[in-house]
Design an enzyme around this catalytic site. Structure first.
Site, mmCIF file in Angstrom:
data_model
loop_
_atom_site.group_PDB
_atom_site.id
_atom_site.type_symbol
_atom_site.label_atom_id
_atom_site.label_comp_id
_atom_site.label_asym_id
_atom_site.label_seq_id
_atom_site.Cartn_x
_atom_site.Cartn_y
_atom_site.Cartn_z
ATOM 1 N N HIS A 16 0.917 -0.788 -0.230
ATOM 2 C CA HIS A 16 -0.116 -0.138 0.203
ATOM 3 C C HIS A 16 1.022 1.348 -0.063
ATOM 4 C CE1 HIS A 16 -3.307 2.566 0.357
ATOM 5 N NE2 HIS A 16 -3.844 1.997 1.586
ATOM 6 N N HIS A 52 -0.814 1.578 -12.541
ATOM 7 C CA HIS A 52 -1.792 1.022 -11.939
ATOM 8 C C HIS A 52 -2.875 0.230 -11.725
ATOM 9 C CE1 HIS A 52 -4.429 3.834 -8.520
ATOM 10 N NE2 HIS A 52 -3.111 4.122 -8.208
ATOM 11 N N ASP A 62 3.828 7.483 -7.348
ATOM 12 C CA ASP A 62 5.212 7.512 -6.259
ATOM 13 C C ASP A 62 6.007 7.087 -7.011
ATOM 14 O OD1 ASP A 62 3.438 6.729 -3.530
ATOM 15 O OD2 ASP A 62 3.192 4.829 -4.616
#
Ligand code: ACO
Length: 445
Positions: free
Chosen positions: A284, A323, A380
């Protein structure tokens, strides 16, 4: 009217409005059922009536990891993964990052509307004046081992807050909701900074109520014996934007955890501690750390083609790409990228990893392997570079994520409490184990 042998999952008007329904034939019995479709969904409970006979429990849906199950109705966060759209309460993330602040966005998530000037001033004032923690909280953090993981410290300390504010258990008292919401948003940066200082063996720095939400956090991280720490406005803004971007992301693992645990009507500190625990997991909150390690391993721009070849041969993964929801450029990645240069300039650092990241992105976006699979940079890909520039160690990355996500968790928790459809979360299972076995005494096994 339903035909003979046809069961309406609900009475009129669903059966009549055939275009908004699903007709299901149970081939075990030949029975046909009409199941209503509302807002693009069918109710799993409408399948329970489909039985083979008297003793049959009825049909259930099986969906490990809830990949195709909506567990609530929500008005907080909208994502269109194909178009790369993210909106908080209908406001595009790009506009909020350009014009708003994290605390204003927190207000928006919690209340559903942008605040007036008076509402915003009051909100900022109350959050600012709840940033201090009880001295015993500070002492309990000091008792951790010198090398305790900061996220482990945060997790247990957020849970411990419920013992300092026992009135928060009273979920029928709306005033207590807002006290807990204010305290959690106000104290999370303080607890995060204390955990950071603990790892460095430095004294904890108390909050400075004259600084902004992000500026105060930087002061609690970096102040060494200065009467007044003055944050660089570029760092303050970059951090605030990162926090806006991470404030909510609908029903992700930690938010679903807060809702599920909160549905037992436990106090909000304990429910948010469950969110922190879920975020602690590497699947996560940990991908930006993996991006930094990947950039370090690549080492220089010349090594990019060989690295990408390795990805195509499935020896490697391009971390920070792809994603589950976004099958387009993650809108958050685009915004973060704009701030990386600014942060590096502010800290006077020339990070060679940035050059590798920019070139890697360019080449991947020119390559069919990635475009065919709709693999684009996610949030990220660049956030780790900003944290690294801010001298934030990788162990702190999930803590940095927990600070802004607290606003989203609490907005979702509050929405859940107010939803008349809320019941304690209690999934079903498909039992695949043994049945009706006799106990065998120890000496006979
Ligand atoms: N590098 C190389 N190939 C990839 C990558 C990647 N980063 N991501 C997906 N693929 C490939 C898969 O191998 C698969 O190829 P195939 O169809 O030939 O088998 C195809 O793209 C589809 O991928 P899935 O695994 O089905 O995509 P899924 O939606 O399940 O996974 C995930 C999404 C986990 C994020 C994945 O893209 C990934 O592992 N990315 C790297 C880790 C990362 O950056 N995570 C952060 C996500 S953002 C966040 O959590 C805040």
């Amino acid at each position: 009217m339903a035909e003979e042998g046809t069961h309406g999952a609900q009475a009129e008007p669903w059966v009549a409005a055939a275009e908004d329904s699903l007709t299901v034939t149970d081939n075990r019995t030949g029975e046909t059922y009409v199941v209503p479709i509302t807002e693009g969904t069918v109710k799993a409970m409408d399948f329970r009536q489909m039985k083979t006979g008297e003793g049959d429990f009825g049909l259930m849906t099986y969906d490990p990891a809830f990949t195709n199950t909506a567990h609530c109705r929500s008005q907080i966060c909208y994502i269109d993964g194909d178009q790369g759209v993210l909106e908080y309460r209908g406001h595009p993330i790009e506009q909020l990052c350009d014009q708003s602040t994290h605390l204003e966005v927190a207000y928006l998530l919690l209340h559903g509307e942008l605040p007036t000037k008076e509402q915003l001033d009051y909100w900022v004032y109350v959050v600012t004046h709840h940033t201090f923690v009880h001295e015993n909280i500070k002492r309990s953090m000091e008792a951790f081992r010198y090398d305790a993981h900061p996220m482990g410290m945060l997790l247990s300390t957020v849970g411990a807050l419920s013992t300092f504010y026992p009135a928060a258990k009273n979920l029928d008292d709306e005033t207590e909701h807002w006290m807990a919401i204010t305290r959690l948003i106000a104290k999370m940066p303080t607890l995060a900074a204390f955990a950071y200082r603990h790892n460095l063996g430095l004294p904890y720095v108390y909050p400075d109520n004259d600084l902004s939400y992000a500026g105060n956090f930087l002061s609690m991280l970096y102040n060494i014996n200065e009467p007044r720490y003055q944050p660089d406005p570029r760092l303050e803004r970059a951090l605030d934007v990162l926090w806006i971007l991470h404030a909510d992301h609908e029903q992700n693992c930690s938010t679903a955890a807060v809702r599920a645990v909160g549905s037992s009507r436990v106090d909000p500190y304990s429910a948010v501690a469950a969110g922190v625990a879920a975020l602690y997991g590497p699947l996560h909150g940990g991908a930006n750390e993996a991006v930094l390690r990947m950039l370090e391993r690549i080492g220089s721009v010349e090594n990019i083609p060989a690295f990408l070849q390795g990805v195509k041969e499935r020896k490697e993964k391009l971390m920070g790409f792809g994603h589950r929801v976004y099958k387009n450029y993650d809108p958050r990645a685009r915004i973060i990228k704009k701030h990386v240069d600014e942060v590096l300039e502010a800290v006077g650092m020339d990070n060679p990893k940035l050059e590798i990241a920019v070139e890697l992105e360019k080449r991947a976006l020119d390559d069919e392997f990635f475009t065919e699979r709709k693999l684009y940079p996610n949030v990220d890909f660049y956030s780790g570079l900003i944290y690294e520039a801010l001298s934030i160690p990788t162990d702190m990355f999930t803590v940095m994520f927990a600070i802004p996500r607290t606003a989203g968790w609490l907005a979702q928790w509050h929405e859940m409490l107010e939803d008349p459809e809320t019941k304690i979360a209690r999934p079903r299972q498909v039992y695949t184990g043994a049945r009706e076995r006799d106990y065998v005494p120890l000496d006979q096994r």
